[in-house]
Scaffold this motif. Structure first.
Motif, PDB file in Angstrom:
ATOM      1  N   ARG A 117     -18.389 -46.703  28.661  1.00 38.57           N
ATOM      2  CA  ARG A 117     -17.261 -47.529  28.235  1.00 38.57           C
ATOM      3  C   ARG A 117     -16.456 -46.829  27.142  1.00 38.57           C
ATOM      4  O   ARG A 117     -15.224 -46.887  27.115  1.00 38.57           O
ATOM      5  CB  ARG A 117     -17.763 -48.887  27.750  1.00 38.57           C
ATOM      6  N   LEU A 118     -17.145 -46.138  26.217  1.00 39.20           N
ATOM      7  CA  LEU A 118     -16.441 -45.406  25.171  1.00 39.20           C
ATOM      8  C   LEU A 118     -15.583 -44.294  25.763  1.00 39.20           C
ATOM      9  O   LEU A 118     -14.444 -44.063  25.323  1.00 39.20           O
ATOM     10  CB  LEU A 118     -17.445 -44.819  24.179  1.00 39.20           C
ATOM     11  N   LEU A 119     -16.110 -43.592  26.754  1.00 41.74           N
ATOM     12  CA  LEU A 119     -15.323 -42.554  27.411  1.00 41.74           C
ATOM     13  C   LEU A 119     -14.098 -43.150  28.099  1.00 41.74           C
ATOM     14  O   LEU A 119     -13.002 -42.577  28.056  1.00 41.74           O
ATOM     15  CB  LEU A 119     -16.180 -41.797  28.422  1.00 41.74           C
ATOM     16  N   ARG A 120     -14.279 -44.297  28.755  1.00 42.54           N
ATOM     17  CA  ARG A 120     -13.164 -44.975  29.404  1.00 42.54           C
ATOM     18  C   ARG A 120     -12.141 -45.425  28.381  1.00 42.54           C
ATOM     19  O   ARG A 120     -10.931 -45.298  28.586  1.00 42.54           O
ATOM     20  CB  ARG A 120     -13.704 -46.166  30.200  1.00 42.54           C
ATOM     21  N   LEU A 121     -12.603 -45.929  27.250  1.00 44.98           N
ATOM     22  CA  LEU A 121     -11.697 -46.365  26.192  1.00 44.98           C
ATOM     23  C   LEU A 121     -10.884 -45.197  25.660  1.00 44.98           C
ATOM     24  O   LEU A 121      -9.666 -45.311  25.438  1.00 44.98           O
ATOM     25  CB  LEU A 121     -12.501 -47.026  25.068  1.00 44.98           C
ATOM     26  N   LEU A 122     -11.523 -44.061  25.458  1.00 47.80           N
ATOM     27  CA  LEU A 122     -10.802 -42.869  25.006  1.00 47.80           C
ATOM     28  C   LEU A 122      -9.728 -42.462  26.011  1.00 47.80           C
ATOM     29  O   LEU A 122      -8.613 -42.099  25.649  1.00 47.80           O
ATOM     30  CB  LEU A 122     -11.782 -41.709  24.801  1.00 47.80           C
ATOM     31  N   SER A 123     -10.090 -42.525  27.284  1.00 44.17           N
ATOM     32  CA  SER A 123      -9.123 -42.160  28.322  1.00 44.17           C
ATOM     33  C   SER A 123      -7.916 -43.091  28.304  1.00 44.17           C
ATOM     34  O   SER A 123      -6.769 -42.641  28.442  1.00 44.17           O
ATOM     35  CB  SER A 123      -9.808 -42.199  29.687  1.00 44.17           C
ATOM     36  N   LEU A 124      -8.149 -44.389  28.133  1.00 45.09           N
ATOM     37  CA  LEU A 124      -7.051 -45.348  28.081  1.00 45.09           C
ATOM     38  C   LEU A 124      -6.169 -45.113  26.859  1.00 45.09           C
ATOM     39  O   LEU A 124      -4.932 -45.153  26.957  1.00 45.09           O
ATOM     40  CB  LEU A 124      -7.610 -46.771  28.066  1.00 45.09           C
ATOM     41  N   LEU A 125      -6.775 -44.872  25.719  1.00 47.30           N
ATOM     42  CA  LEU A 125      -6.000 -44.651  24.505  1.00 47.30           C
ATOM     43  C   LEU A 125      -5.120 -43.411  24.615  1.00 47.30           C
ATOM     44  O   LEU A 125      -4.015 -43.373  24.050  1.00 47.30           O
ATOM     45  CB  LEU A 125      -6.943 -44.530  23.308  1.00 47.30           C
ATOM     46  N   GLU A 126      -5.587 -42.418  25.326  1.00 47.32           N
ATOM     47  CA  GLU A 126      -4.800 -41.203  25.477  1.00 47.32           C
ATOM     48  C   GLU A 126      -3.669 -41.384  26.470  1.00 47.32           C
ATOM     49  O   GLU A 126      -2.669 -40.670  26.434  1.00 47.32           O
ATOM     50  CB  GLU A 126      -5.698 -40.055  25.925  1.00 47.32           C
ATOM     51  N   ALA A 127      -3.785 -42.366  27.367  1.00 47.67           N
ATOM     52  CA  ALA A 127      -2.793 -42.546  28.422  1.00 47.67           C
ATOM     53  C   ALA A 127      -1.508 -43.204  27.919  1.00 47.67           C
ATOM     54  O   ALA A 127      -0.461 -43.093  28.558  1.00 47.67           O
ATOM     55  CB  ALA A 127      -3.384 -43.374  29.560  1.00 47.67           C
ATOM     56  N   ARG A 128      -1.545 -43.907  26.778  1.00 47.66           N
ATOM     57  CA  ARG A 128      -0.375 -44.600  26.233  1.00 47.66           C
ATOM     58  C   ARG A 128      -0.247 -44.316  24.751  1.00 47.66           C
ATOM     59  O   ARG A 128      -1.221 -43.952  24.090  1.00 47.66           O
ATOM     60  CB  ARG A 128      -0.492 -46.110  26.422  1.00 47.66           C
TER      61      ARG A 128
END
Length: 333
Positions: A7-18
């Motif tokens: 989930r932390l990896l997914r959260l990092l990916s989302l934060l980088e996308a916007r």
């Protein structure tokens, strides 16, 4: 713990996308509560990642440091493991020394400062131990071709070089047509790379350093399952795994009263096992001295015959004399 890390990896990916995310949108994307999102944000901050709060209706989050963050989350143990692995990897592949150094530098650059310091605490120099019986390194392009064929489940076409590296040409008396196999698995054993593949329904083992890939590659195939026992049988206990004698100053051979698969399992890298019958085989071993070669044969605790060359027989005789009990003092001349 595994779910939290993912989930932390997914959260990092989302934060980088916007540039910025409302907290509610992050919670919806991750399938968790807003409270869990806040807790995960705190975890990222504790790891050293610059996640900033966004004020305004509903609130939200964004990345600091110009809004970009490398997608890498490592704890101290993982950072140390990567640093040690890159510095101590056996030199079994040519052409990657510079890449290994650059990879270590790149990883350290994208780590938070605390983790970078932990990885830099370990500066290691690997030196060769000559009893490792190392094999000549293989070409990185060959390894990439074989690995790609395995990953895509594509048939592999290659010439198989002689032990001295020679590939017979079409006009040579010993010319062999290329192999067309279904590559299944790469195995590293005793400092050597092996390809486990199926050729017309029959399993075979090939030394990767003797493989010379050819194009075009073959079509797709359906992989067969292989477990650890299968790989041990096809590599470790297989006397026909394509091994060649190591480049030693002393190389000797003898017939052992043991099955070939038993000897193949325990023979050091750089030795060759040739089956004779169900109960005996011919073993060739190299070493830095004839006494050292003799000592390796002795470890098998089996009867030896047809010892070659004469220097190896002399080494056995010398060892026998050294181990004989000394005569009583009264009988000494």
């Amino acid at each position: 713990m595994a779910d939290t890390s993912a989930r932390l990896l997914r959260l990092l990916s989302l934060l980088e996308a916007r540039v910025a995310w409302p907290g509610g949108d992050l919670a919806e994307r991750l399938g968790v509560s807003a409270r869990t999102v806040r807790r995960d944000i705190d975890t990222l901050r504790e790891l050293g990642y610059p996640v900033e709060a966004v004020t305004g209706p509903g609130g939200g989050y964004r990345l600091g440091a110009a809004g970009k963050l490398p997608p890498l989350v490592l704890d101290d143990d993982q950072a140390i493991a990567i640093a040690l692995a890159l510095q101590t990897a056996p030199a079994t592949v040519t052409g990657i020394d510079d890449a290994v150094a650059r990879a270590l530098t790149t990883l350290r650059q994208v780590m938070p400062a605390r983790l970078r310091a932990a990885s830099e605490a370990f500066e290691v120099t690997a030196l060769r131990n000559y009893w490792e019986f190392s094999a000549p390194p293989i070409d990185v392009a060959t390894l990439q071709a074989v690995g790609s064929a395995i990953r895509t489940s594509s048939c592999l076409r290659f010439d198989y070089a002689d032990p001295d590296g020679r590939v017979p040409g079409p006009g040579d008396a010993d010319f062999r047509p290329p192999h067309d196999v279904e590559p299944h698995h790469l195995v590293v054993w005793a400092g050597r790379w092996y390809l486990v593949a199926r050729n017309r329904g029959t399993w075979g083992t090939y030394r990767v350093d003797r493989i010379r890939p050819k194009t075009p590659a073959g079509g797709p195939f359906t992989p067969a399952p292989l477990d650890a026992e299968d790989l041990n049988r096809l590599v470790v206990r297989n006397p026909e795994r394509g091994d060649t004698p190591g480049q030693w100053q002393c190389v000797g051979a003898a017939t052992l009263a043991l099955p070939a698969d038993v000897v193949a399992r325990w023979a050091p890298g750089g030795s060759v096992v040739a089956p004779i019958d169900r109960h005996s085989c011919r073993l060739t071993i190299g070493g830095w001295s004839w006494a050292g070669v003799a000592g390796l044969f002795i470890t098998f605790d089996a009867d030896l015959t047809d010892v070659e060359p004469a220097e190896l027989g002399d080494a056995f005789a010398a060892i026998r004399r050294r181990l004989e009990p000394a005569p009583p003092a009264a009988l000494r001349p």
